[in-house]
Design an enzyme around this catalytic site. Structure first.
Site, short mmCIF file in Angstrom:
data_model
loop_
_atom_site.label_atom_id
_atom_site.label_comp_id
_atom_site.label_asym_id
_atom_site.label_seq_id
_atom_site.Cartn_x
_atom_site.Cartn_y
_atom_site.Cartn_z
N GLN A 10 -22.68 -25.73 101.10
CA GLN A 10 -21.59 -26.35 100.37
C GLN A 10 -21.10 -27.61 101.08
O GLN A 10 -21.05 -27.66 102.30
CB GLN A 10 -20.44 -25.34 100.25
N SER A 96 -24.80 -21.31 105.50
CA SER A 96 -23.76 -20.60 104.76
C SER A 96 -24.24 -20.26 103.35
O SER A 96 -25.09 -19.40 103.17
CB SER A 96 -22.48 -21.45 104.73
N LEU A 97 -23.73 -20.94 102.34
CA LEU A 97 -24.15 -20.72 100.96
C LEU A 97 -25.66 -20.79 100.81
O LEU A 97 -26.28 -20.03 100.05
CB LEU A 97 -23.49 -21.77 100.06
N ARG A 121 -19.36 -14.83 94.65
CA ARG A 121 -18.92 -15.14 96.02
C ARG A 121 -17.93 -16.30 96.01
O ARG A 121 -16.89 -16.26 96.68
CB ARG A 121 -20.15 -15.49 96.87
N HIS A 205 -15.48 -18.71 106.76
CA HIS A 205 -16.09 -18.16 107.98
C HIS A 205 -15.05 -17.89 109.07
O HIS A 205 -15.28 -18.11 110.25
CB HIS A 205 -17.20 -19.09 108.49
N GLN A 254 -21.21 -12.55 107.18
CA GLN A 254 -21.33 -14.02 107.21
C GLN A 254 -20.07 -14.71 106.69
O GLN A 254 -19.67 -15.75 107.18
CB GLN A 254 -22.54 -14.45 106.37
#
Length: 327
Positions: A10, A96-97, A121, A205, A254
């Site tokens: 992202q 991440s994503l 999510r 996070h 995560q």
């Protein structure tokens, strides 16, 4: 040659992403066409994916509940283009994503599942961030231990912690705005080269995402995940899943713990990867690879970024396979 696919996360989304790929490659278009619709099930998209990615008429693409499924659809679509040309990586990972697109490439999610789970999510993360004055700031040129102490000193103002280890010399802190800004002030006083506020919509996070983690855990609990066909290096581990933890556990973790991208890149170099292919909008991960390689003293490697139809055709592996298929 050992190849790793790295999937963008992202923050690199932009209006028009994927449009030329949709027009040029049927398999890419099929991804978008499949996930669009108004079916009443958890995670089903309630917006026009094509319109959001290609036009973004209302300027909503940067909102996390839209960013995440849109980025995932583009990343997954590019994977399918390369797959159709006979290309397969030796390792996959994502920032991440981007980890969800990596898991789709590995066979854990179908294309539709990857897009829908990231839609859920994104919604869960937006809900968790609602009402919290959150912030994330990139801190350049400061050691992890020193930055950790800066966060501890600022924690009297709220939650703040290191959220990302991107590459040598680049860390990200996140949490409640006042605490994050105070930690950044301490970081500058401690010798940080720069502190750059990030345009994000929540303290991702960090422990503030625990409510989103609970929702995601329940969502994933209702899914039957596929078996992993390609090794995945996970964000929260900075490595492969050597201890055999459940993917569900790792994805939930995560959301609310440090993304260890630098450790992943170090591990990929140790595994003998010499070709790094960044998939999706932007070239942030390519920059991380180069900085990590410099830190390690590695020179024998190549990087490629694939975001557009032109990038696909220019990628040597893709061109070679395409020519071979015509013989």
């Amino acid at each position: 040659m050992v190849t790793a696919y790295l999937y963008a996360g992202q923050g690199t989304q932009h209006r028009g992403m994927g449009k030329d790929l949709y027009e040029r490659f049927a398999c890419f278009g099929e991804i978008f066409d499949e996930v669009c619709g108004d079916e009443q099930r958890p995670g089903a998209l309630d917006f026009d994916l094509q319109r959001m990615c290609f036009e973004d008429p209302d300027g909503e693409l940067s909102q996390t509940q839209y960013t995440q499924p849109c980025m995932t659809a583009v990343n997954v679509g590019i994977t399918h283009i390369l797959r159709e040309r006979g290309l397969r990586p030796d390792y996959v990972c994502g920032l991440s994503l981007g980890e969800y697109a990596a898991l789709e490439a590995a066979g854990v999610f179908t294309a539709r599942e990857a897009v829908e789970v990231t839609a859920f999510r994104g919604w869960a993360m937006a809900q968790a961030a609602e009402g919290i004055p959150g912030a994330m700031i990139a801190v350049l040129g400061l050691e992890e231990g020193i930055l950790g102490k800066c966060c501890e000193e600022a924690s009297s103002l709220g939650i703040v912690s290191i959220a990302n280890h991107n590459c040598p010399g680049q860390l990200v802190i996140g949490g409640e705005k006042a605490a994050v800004e105070k930690a950044a002030l301490y970081a500058r006083e401690a010798g940080a080269a720069r502190c750059i506020p990030l345009a994000v919509s929540g303290p991702f996070h960090t422990s503030l995402m625990a409510p989103a983690g609970e929702k995601l855990d329940e969502y994933l609990g209702n899914m039957e995940l596929g078996s992993m066909q390609i090794p995945v290096l996970f964000n929260c581990l900075g490595d492969e899943n050597r201890e055999g933890r459940s993917i569900r556990e790792l994805l939930v973790r995560q959301l609310q713990s440090v993304v260890r991208m630098e450790a992943i890149l170090r591990r990929l170099f140790a595994l003998g990867v010499t070709e790094f292919v960044e998939i999706g909008p932007g070239k942030a991960l390519t920059g991380f690879v180069r900085k990590t390689a410099k830190e390690l003293g590695v020179r024998d490697y190549t990087t490629w970024s694939i975001e557009t139809a032109e990038d696909v055709e220019r990628y040597p592996g893709s061109l070679k396979e395409a020519l071979g298929n015509r013989v």
